[in-house]
Design a protein around this motif. Sequence first.
Motif, short mmCIF file in Angstrom:
data_model
loop_
_atom_site.label_atom_id
_atom_site.label_comp_id
_atom_site.label_asym_id
_atom_site.label_seq_id
_atom_site.Cartn_x
_atom_site.Cartn_y
_atom_site.Cartn_z
N THR B 607 -6.13 -3.38 -53.91
CA THR B 607 -7.26 -4.12 -54.55
C THR B 607 -6.57 -4.42 -55.88
N PRO B 608 -7.33 -4.98 -56.73
CA PRO B 608 -6.85 -5.61 -58.00
C PRO B 608 -6.58 -4.35 -59.08
N ASN B 609 -5.41 -4.42 -59.79
CA ASN B 609 -5.46 -3.45 -60.84
C ASN B 609 -6.41 -3.78 -62.03
N ARG B 610 -6.37 -2.76 -63.00
CA ARG B 610 -7.29 -3.11 -64.00
C ARG B 610 -6.88 -4.56 -64.86
N GLY B 611 -7.84 -5.29 -65.06
CA GLY B 611 -7.63 -6.64 -65.73
C GLY B 611 -7.55 -7.77 -64.79
N ILE B 652 -16.92 -8.04 -70.72
CA ILE B 652 -15.63 -7.37 -71.09
C ILE B 652 -14.55 -8.30 -71.47
N GLU B 653 -14.39 -9.42 -70.91
CA GLU B 653 -13.33 -10.47 -71.22
C GLU B 653 -13.80 -11.33 -72.26
N ASN B 654 -14.98 -11.04 -72.82
CA ASN B 654 -15.27 -11.95 -73.83
C ASN B 654 -15.42 -13.31 -73.45
N LEU B 655 -16.26 -13.65 -72.45
CA LEU B 655 -16.46 -15.15 -71.88
C LEU B 655 -17.91 -15.67 -72.18
N LYS B 656 -17.59 -16.92 -72.53
CA LYS B 656 -19.01 -17.63 -72.56
C LYS B 656 -19.24 -18.72 -71.66
N LYS B 657 -20.44 -19.01 -71.35
CA LYS B 657 -20.69 -19.93 -70.20
C LYS B 657 -20.22 -21.31 -70.79
N GLU B 660 -13.63 -22.89 -71.30
CA GLU B 660 -12.58 -23.03 -70.79
C GLU B 660 -11.49 -21.91 -70.76
N VAL B 661 -10.99 -21.52 -69.43
CA VAL B 661 -10.21 -20.57 -69.23
C VAL B 661 -8.80 -20.86 -68.74
N TRP B 662 -8.13 -20.18 -68.71
CA TRP B 662 -6.90 -20.43 -67.69
C TRP B 662 -6.79 -19.20 -66.86
N LEU B 663 -6.25 -19.11 -65.73
CA LEU B 663 -5.93 -17.91 -64.84
C LEU B 663 -4.47 -17.79 -64.68
N GLU B 664 -4.21 -16.73 -64.50
CA GLU B 664 -2.90 -16.21 -64.07
C GLU B 664 -2.83 -15.12 -62.87
N ASN B 665 -1.87 -15.26 -62.07
CA ASN B 665 -2.06 -14.38 -60.86
C ASN B 665 -1.09 -13.36 -60.94
N GLN B 666 -1.05 -12.40 -60.08
CA GLN B 666 -0.15 -11.16 -60.16
C GLN B 666 1.25 -11.55 -60.19
N ASP B 667 1.51 -12.75 -59.68
CA ASP B 667 3.10 -13.21 -59.80
C ASP B 667 3.35 -13.84 -61.00
N GLY B 668 2.50 -14.09 -61.88
CA GLY B 668 2.87 -15.01 -63.11
C GLY B 668 2.51 -16.18 -63.14
N LYS B 669 1.85 -16.68 -61.89
CA LYS B 669 1.49 -18.05 -61.73
C LYS B 669 0.37 -18.39 -62.55
N VAL B 670 0.58 -19.43 -63.26
CA VAL B 670 -0.57 -20.05 -64.52
C VAL B 670 -1.24 -21.22 -63.73
N SER B 671 -2.24 -21.28 -64.01
CA SER B 671 -3.07 -22.34 -63.45
C SER B 671 -2.58 -23.57 -64.31
N ILE B 736 -7.74 -13.38 -66.75
CA ILE B 736 -8.49 -14.57 -67.14
C ILE B 736 -7.76 -14.60 -68.72
N HIS B 737 -7.30 -15.87 -69.04
CA HIS B 737 -6.90 -16.09 -70.20
C HIS B 737 -7.69 -17.04 -71.15
N ILE B 738 -7.93 -16.68 -72.30
CA ILE B 738 -8.84 -17.72 -72.85
C ILE B 738 -7.65 -18.59 -73.76
N GLU B 739 -6.69 -18.42 -74.07
CA GLU B 739 -5.66 -19.43 -74.35
C GLU B 739 -4.69 -19.67 -73.27
N ASN B 740 -4.15 -20.79 -73.35
CA ASN B 740 -3.22 -21.12 -72.07
C ASN B 740 -2.15 -20.47 -72.20
#
Lengths: 177, 747
Positions: B607-611, B652-657, B660-671, B736-740
């Motif tokens: 299961t996913p770790n915190r964050g 929690i993540e301070n996101l608004k509708k 634009e956000v970027w994603l990074e997976n647990q292997d460090g792969k960034v969208s 979830i990253h707010i900056e790339n």
Amino acid sequence: MKYAMVIDTLKCVGCSDCVVACQTENKVPVGYCRDWVTESVNGSYPQLNLELKSERCNQCDNAPCVRCCPTGASHKAEGGIILVTADECIGCGACIASCPYDARFQHPDGYVDKCTFCAHRLKEGQLPACVSVCPTKCMYFGDIEDPTSKVSHLLKSRKYKVLAPEAGTKPNVYYLI
Amino acid sequence: MNNSRRSFIKISALGAGGVALSSAAFSAIPLNDTINSGVSKIKPLPLRRTATYCEVCFWKCAAWAYSDELGSIQKIIGNQNDPHCFGRLCPRGTGGVGMYSDKDRLKKPLIRTEINGKQEFKEASWKEALNLVAEKMQNIKDQYGPESMALIKHGSPGSHLEHLFKAFGSDTIAEPAYAQCRGPRETGFGLTFGSWVGSPEPTDIRDTKCLVLIGSHLGENMHNSQVQEMSDAIDNGAQIITVDPRFSTVASKSQYWLPIKPSTDIALLLSWMHVLIYEDLYNKEYVEKYGHGFEALKKHVKPFSPEWAYGITTIKPDQIRKTARTMASAAPSTIVHPGRHVTWYGDDSQRARAVAILNGLLGSWGNRGGFYFKEKIKIPKYPHPEYPHPKWGWKEIGEKFPFAEMGNTTEVIKASIASEDQKYPIKGWFVAGTNLVASVPQKNLIEKAAESLDFIVVMDTMPMEITGYADVILPECTYLERYDGLRSSPNREPSVALRAPAVEPLYNTKPAWWMAKELGNRLGLSAYFDYETIEEVLDWQLKQIGSSLEEMKKIGVKNFKRKSGPLYLQKGKPYEFPTQSGKIEFYSDELASLGLDPMPVYTPHETPNRGYYRLNYGRSPMHTFSRTINNPNLSDLTDENTLWVNPKVARIENLKKGQEVWLENQDGKVSQFPIKVRVTERIRWDSVYMYHGFGHNNKKLSRAHGKGISDTDMITRIKVDPLMGGTGMRGNFVKIHIENPAKEVMI
């Protein structure tokens, strides 16, 4: 005779097939649409309710767009359908502003356009394109003044609502809920 | 040729030279009649209709393509007599027009070349391109054997090439539709009932009283006839039970929505079995008559009470009991749906088996409102010499998976990466109709394979990402411009559908059957292509089954009477299931003999770790795979995917509708691109969700490029199904990253 559309929100899956069918049938330019699907979610996880609705011109009995049109291009035709005669439309946009459903748009060719209930198809004895294509068969079309029609029957046997009843426009698109 | 050419290159040499699309030319003459006076400026030209079946997805609905006098497709309408669509296409089928009118289509054959030290594609003639493909295929055959040339395919073009490959001597054939999609359920159901579920699924939704969907978002996946039948079932008062961590559209139509914790489905299924058996609700007569190993199952599920499952699934015990009782009271007219894209956590064949066993306990298989016995017509093959016997093929490549019944694309890709102990060396790929980069996870494997291979040829209608790795690109015309093989698929009654060209191919594109034949001739395989046109083949085939090309052009679909027997099991008549025991295998001796679990067991998954949030993905009703995102009609409806996040997560993540956000997976792969946030209650707080197929990085896809992100690109960890090699794709978690974050690294 008065045409009405009855849409069962309990069956609509919001796939937008009605929108694509309208676009190809009526040659609506890409980037514009005469019908669209709305989604509203109520409640919070996991107590939720979702309503999907295919919306379009409500072909109102009491149509502000017809009243405000300075040239008479917006008019009521047979069966209560509101139509716009493209050649008479000067594109002033008064009807667009007056419509509480935001159902009208300015066509790139200059005239105002909107849903016609596919009047050209009705003449051929066919259903509007959106109704004929809907995969969940959640859309019904017919004469609301004929008590034996499917639409009359549905409105008698099921709960329904119309959009923005407070606007007093008396719409002819009904949503079963 | 040096290896660096394998870097993905954008197709940049598409010259002018294409035929301009004839626009829909409608006159502006208003008709006299009142109703026409205001209809609009439409006065359609007379339309001609041509029989076809849809190629936008795999459901293959038969339809009529309407074209005008100017030779342009105007609209596509379902064929009333077709059991796949009953006259109503889905949005993708209706929007198939856009596949044809898309100006970004591949237009001419292209060959990879080096110009001024840079990798480029140059336009080529068909002769040049096909000569090169044949030469490369022949070289591989001479040097390594025909088996070293692999075919990775999907859809109609695949069958023409499959014939070419078998004639050539290669059985190295695979498609992502197996190991990346529905393979596990075929294994699970095959082990239990002896039959594949197949496509379309023989689910008797029309007559069901209870439909159970597990992670299957019917309605968002527009599996046409099923969606239509579900609508009928709703009219008839059927109960729907939906198990999904997300409040899917069908969850909103259901009497019961079980918002399950992701990855715990087997626990719920076992607990449902427990309730059915220990509350005495299962179909005793059916189980006694047709079941094998029931007592073992009874013992096996004893500990799996709803209370046990509650702690795992987060579904309350009374909900588990109530839903089990609902299923039982509707049985045998209950369908626990096998699902379609079922490659989730690596134990997928066992989960599918749990679904099958549950159907077995309810007596659904072979009963009205459950699963019917499907039937299809076998279309005879046009006479040709016997195929040679390859020394190895997809079976050997996937040999470690005892129950694999089709080629495993991932294993084919792995076998393409050169190594010292390469047992089955693959040196060339023919990729047809499948954008591998978007359908198979672990892009690094594809890139490594591309580096290793001697040759890649890609056949497609669009400049998909995979074309960037090709040495030769063959532009196929769209389904609306070509003949293809007859559609014969299993249904309640057998039916056959024809696809004929509605218009001439645009640009310099060609049908796959023609390319296969041309390559066959060049490879000395003319005896296998002993016809001038495919019309001869189709007419011959149709005559063998009592029709003709002439007839099919008029009717499009022909329905036949059943010959295999009744649709359902008959009371009092014996029935032997095509399994080892001849019965429904609640306990599988075959699995036990191989040291595998004879009955499904629940295994906890990571299961996913915190964050981090579990990355879930699924279908948008307007799109199929990754192939429709650039379609002008369909991109007009949905042109990008969004990231569904629960309002709690947004807080929690301070996101608004819309942010634009970027994603990074647990292997460090960034969208590669950002994605817009959609804040919605329809998703659990431990997961995020997005539609599949977006985030194209090929700039030649002018409407799709950079819109949203590719879920496949974010999947770097897969869980492999030990039974059939399916690649479970729900094992990645993202933050979830707010900056790339990639940009930060660069600074």
